[in-house]
Design a protein around this motif. Sequence first.
Motif, PDB file in Angstrom:
ATOM      1  N   LYS A 289       0.841  -1.204   0.000  1.00 48.54           N
ATOM      2  CA  LYS A 289       0.000   0.000   0.000  1.00 48.54           C
ATOM      3  C   LYS A 289       0.870   1.245   0.000  1.00 48.54           C
ATOM      4  O   LYS A 289       2.049   1.201   0.345  1.00 48.54           O
ATOM      5  CB  LYS A 289      -0.899   0.028   1.244  1.00 48.54           C
ATOM      6  N   LYS A 290       0.271   2.375  -0.333  1.00 51.52           N
ATOM      7  CA  LYS A 290       0.969   3.660  -0.225  1.00 51.52           C
ATOM      8  C   LYS A 290       1.287   3.922   1.239  1.00 51.52           C
ATOM      9  O   LYS A 290       0.574   3.459   2.126  1.00 51.52           O
ATOM     10  CB  LYS A 290       0.086   4.791  -0.761  1.00 51.52           C
ATOM     11  N   GLN A 291       2.341   4.693   1.482  1.00 55.26           N
ATOM     12  CA  GLN A 291       2.838   4.909   2.844  1.00 55.26           C
ATOM     13  C   GLN A 291       1.756   5.399   3.805  1.00 55.26           C
ATOM     14  O   GLN A 291       1.651   4.931   4.924  1.00 55.26           O
ATOM     15  CB  GLN A 291       4.014   5.902   2.814  1.00 55.26           C
ATOM     16  N   ASP A 292       0.935   6.341   3.369  1.00 52.98           N
ATOM     17  CA  ASP A 292      -0.068   6.914   4.277  1.00 52.98           C
ATOM     18  C   ASP A 292      -1.298   6.017   4.451  1.00 52.98           C
ATOM     19  O   ASP A 292      -2.189   6.324   5.232  1.00 52.98           O
ATOM     20  CB  ASP A 292      -0.485   8.311   3.819  1.00 52.98           C
ATOM     21  N   GLU A 293      -1.358   4.881   3.720  1.00 52.43           N
ATOM     22  CA  GLU A 293      -2.476   3.956   3.852  1.00 52.43           C
ATOM     23  C   GLU A 293      -2.117   2.723   4.687  1.00 52.43           C
ATOM     24  O   GLU A 293      -2.973   1.921   5.018  1.00 52.43           O
ATOM     25  CB  GLU A 293      -2.952   3.502   2.468  1.00 52.43           C
ATOM     26  N   LYS A 294      -0.833   2.564   4.994  1.00 57.43           N
ATOM     27  CA  LYS A 294      -0.397   1.391   5.758  1.00 57.43           C
ATOM     28  C   LYS A 294      -0.922   1.483   7.182  1.00 57.43           C
ATOM     29  O   LYS A 294      -0.953   2.552   7.763  1.00 57.43           O
ATOM     30  CB  LYS A 294       1.129   1.296   5.765  1.00 57.43           C
ATOM     31  N   SER A 295      -1.321   0.324   7.720  1.00 52.98           N
ATOM     32  CA  SER A 295      -1.904   0.359   9.059  1.00 52.98           C
ATOM     33  C   SER A 295      -1.215  -0.561  10.064  1.00 52.98           C
ATOM     34  O   SER A 295      -1.324  -0.346  11.257  1.00 52.98           O
ATOM     35  CB  SER A 295      -3.391   0.005   8.985  1.00 52.98           C
ATOM     36  N   LEU A 296      -0.516  -1.591   9.605  1.00 51.75           N
ATOM     37  CA  LEU A 296       0.105  -2.528  10.542  1.00 51.75           C
ATOM     38  C   LEU A 296       1.367  -1.935  11.151  1.00 51.75           C
ATOM     39  O   LEU A 296       2.203  -1.380  10.449  1.00 51.75           O
ATOM     40  CB  LEU A 296       0.457  -3.846   9.841  1.00 51.75           C
ATOM     41  N   LEU A 297       1.479  -2.078  12.433  1.00 54.30           N
ATOM     42  CA  LEU A 297       2.642  -1.558  13.143  1.00 54.30           C
ATOM     43  C   LEU A 297       3.739  -2.611  13.156  1.00 54.30           C
ATOM     44  O   LEU A 297       3.522  -3.739  13.576  1.00 54.30           O
ATOM     45  CB  LEU A 297       2.243  -1.199  14.581  1.00 54.30           C
ATOM     46  N   ARG A 298       4.916  -2.211  12.682  1.00 53.71           N
ATOM     47  CA  ARG A 298       6.065  -3.117  12.645  1.00 53.71           C
ATOM     48  C   ARG A 298       6.868  -2.976  13.926  1.00 53.71           C
ATOM     49  O   ARG A 298       6.854  -1.946  14.583  1.00 53.71           O
ATOM     50  CB  ARG A 298       6.971  -2.804  11.451  1.00 53.71           C
ATOM     51  N   LYS A 299       7.592  -4.034  14.227  1.00 56.75           N
ATOM     52  CA  LYS A 299       8.413  -4.028  15.432  1.00 56.75           C
ATOM     53  C   LYS A 299       9.392  -2.857  15.398  1.00 56.75           C
ATOM     54  O   LYS A 299       9.657  -2.223  16.406  1.00 56.75           O
ATOM     55  CB  LYS A 299       9.147  -5.362  15.556  1.00 56.75           C
ATOM     56  N   SER A 300       9.895  -2.550  14.218  1.00 59.42           N
ATOM     57  CA  SER A 300      10.859  -1.444  14.079  1.00 59.42           C
ATOM     58  C   SER A 300      10.227  -0.082  14.377  1.00 59.42           C
ATOM     59  O   SER A 300      10.934   0.883  14.679  1.00 59.42           O
ATOM     60  CB  SER A 300      11.436  -1.428  12.665  1.00 59.42           C
ATOM     61  N   GLU A 301       8.909   0.011  14.295  1.00 55.66           N
ATOM     62  CA  GLU A 301       8.225   1.287  14.516  1.00 55.66           C
ATOM     63  C   GLU A 301       7.888   1.541  15.987  1.00 55.66           C
ATOM     64  O   GLU A 301       7.432   2.621  16.342  1.00 55.66           O
ATOM     65  CB  GLU A 301       6.955   1.348  13.658  1.00 55.66           C
ATOM     66  N   VAL A 302       8.135   0.549  16.821  1.00 55.72           N
ATOM     67  CA  VAL A 302       7.879   0.714  18.254  1.00 55.72           C
ATOM     68  C   VAL A 302       8.720   1.865  18.814  1.00 55.72           C
ATOM     69  O   VAL A 302       8.261   2.624  19.670  1.00 55.72           O
ATOM     70  CB  VAL A 302       8.144  -0.605  19.024  1.00 55.72           C
TER      71      VAL A 302
ATOM     72  N   LYS B  62       3.140  13.112  12.458  1.00 53.99           N
ATOM     73  CA  LYS B  62       4.084  13.635  11.460  1.00 53.99           C
ATOM     74  C   LYS B  62       5.469  13.839  12.074  1.00 53.99           C
ATOM     75  O   LYS B  62       6.492  13.524  11.466  1.00 53.99           O
ATOM     76  CB  LYS B  62       3.547  14.957  10.906  1.00 53.99           C
ATOM     77  N   THR B  63       5.515  14.352  13.301  1.00 48.24           N
ATOM     78  CA  THR B  63       6.789  14.600  13.985  1.00 48.24           C
ATOM     79  C   THR B  63       7.592  13.318  14.161  1.00 48.24           C
ATOM     80  O   THR B  63       8.809  13.307  13.971  1.00 48.24           O
ATOM     81  CB  THR B  63       6.545  15.247  15.372  1.00 48.24           C
ATOM     82  N   VAL B  64       6.918  12.213  14.510  1.00 52.81           N
ATOM     83  CA  VAL B  64       7.646  10.965  14.749  1.00 52.81           C
ATOM     84  C   VAL B  64       7.806  10.117  13.490  1.00 52.81           C
ATOM     85  O   VAL B  64       8.533   9.121  13.503  1.00 52.81           O
ATOM     86  CB  VAL B  64       7.008  10.122  15.879  1.00 52.81           C
ATOM     87  N   GLY B  65       7.117  10.496  12.410  1.00 53.35           N
ATOM     88  CA  GLY B  65       7.289   9.776  11.144  1.00 53.35           C
ATOM     89  C   GLY B  65       6.379   8.574  10.961  1.00 53.35           C
ATOM     90  O   GLY B  65       6.740   7.606  10.302  1.00 53.35           O
ATOM     91  N   LEU B  66       5.184   8.635  11.540  1.00 57.02           N
ATOM     92  CA  LEU B  66       4.190   7.579  11.361  1.00 57.02           C
ATOM     93  C   LEU B  66       2.897   8.191  10.844  1.00 57.02           C
ATOM     94  O   LEU B  66       2.653   9.376  11.058  1.00 57.02           O
ATOM     95  CB  LEU B  66       3.893   6.878  12.691  1.00 57.02           C
ATOM     96  N   ASN B  67       2.067   7.368  10.194  1.00 54.59           N
ATOM     97  CA  ASN B  67       0.743   7.902   9.879  1.00 54.59           C
ATOM     98  C   ASN B  67      -0.141   7.746  11.120  1.00 54.59           C
ATOM     99  O   ASN B  67       0.200   7.033  12.055  1.00 54.59           O
ATOM    100  CB  ASN B  67       0.144   7.261   8.608  1.00 54.59           C
ATOM    101  N   VAL B  68      -1.248   8.431  11.131  1.00 50.87           N
ATOM    102  CA  VAL B  68      -2.107   8.486  12.320  1.00 50.87           C
ATOM    103  C   VAL B  68      -2.607   7.098  12.714  1.00 50.87           C
ATOM    104  O   VAL B  68      -2.655   6.760  13.901  1.00 50.87           O
ATOM    105  CB  VAL B  68      -3.302   9.456  12.100  1.00 50.87           C
ATOM    106  N   ASN B  69      -2.976   6.278  11.716  1.00 46.24           N
ATOM    107  CA  ASN B  69      -3.472   4.926  12.016  1.00 46.24           C
ATOM    108  C   ASN B  69      -2.433   4.105  12.763  1.00 46.24           C
ATOM    109  O   ASN B  69      -2.744   3.416  13.732  1.00 46.24           O
ATOM    110  CB  ASN B  69      -3.864   4.189  10.733  1.00 46.24           C
ATOM    111  N   LYS B  70      -1.179   4.181  12.302  1.00 47.92           N
ATOM    112  CA  LYS B  70      -0.118   3.414  12.951  1.00 47.92           C
ATOM    113  C   LYS B  70       0.149   3.948  14.355  1.00 47.92           C
ATOM    114  O   LYS B  70       0.411   3.178  15.274  1.00 47.92           O
ATOM    115  CB  LYS B  70       1.162   3.447  12.122  1.00 47.92           C
ATOM    116  N   LEU B  71       0.101   5.249  14.501  1.00 53.20           N
ATOM    117  CA  LEU B  71       0.302   5.841  15.826  1.00 53.20           C
ATOM    118  C   LEU B  71      -0.778   5.344  16.791  1.00 53.20           C
ATOM    119  O   LEU B  71      -0.483   4.898  17.895  1.00 53.20           O
ATOM    120  CB  LEU B  71       0.283   7.370  15.731  1.00 53.20           C
ATOM    121  N   GLN B  72      -2.033   5.393  16.351  1.00 60.05           N
ATOM    122  CA  GLN B  72      -3.148   4.931  17.192  1.00 60.05           C
ATOM    123  C   GLN B  72      -3.015   3.436  17.507  1.00 60.05           C
ATOM    124  O   GLN B  72      -3.188   3.012  18.656  1.00 60.05           O
ATOM    125  CB  GLN B  72      -4.492   5.195  16.508  1.00 60.05           C
TER     126      GLN B  72
END
Length: 196
Positions: A72-85, A110-120
Amino acid sequence: MESLHNGLEKLFLDVDAKHQFYHEGQYSLQLADSFVEMTTFVEECFLRKIFFESIAYQILSQQIIEYQDDIKKQDEKSLLRKSEVELIKKAIQIINNGIADLGTINELAKTVGLNVNKLQDGFQHLYGLSVNQYVKKTRLDIAKNLLMSTDYSISEIVYKIGLNSKSYFSKIFKEEYHTTPSKLRKSIKKITQISL
């Protein structure tokens, strides 16, 4: 198989393994949980066989979901990866250290480099709370500590935790702690006087 991406559909239909398939990605927290389940399962024999067969299907389905998320496009991705913790932990630091000047959830993401879905999703997975719930809890914890350990006025505390309304602060404080900020402060002063 109509729900599979075209590349995966071809892969599963290739029963003679004539075509190579390779995808590089990082596994999700859900997949990491499955790996932990595998290493901690203690039953023997028949139960172990059934468990590992079921977890193999679980891992396969999770990997398919992750692959479909990866393309998917970057802003549509929703699964959180271990590296994004680590990025979620960075968001936590921003909240904890800058509660008075905290922006919107979109700005934080935006500050941390995640989309809102992944942050939530990250907050939900790690803390069992939405970002807003975590922010509210942090504000109230800081406020309670300031009420108990400083002489700041309630208005000053409201400002320090990034709120504008004293009445709103009192309302959410009472919902959380079943007392008002002023009553809590009075009870702390009484305890302090008694101990002196």
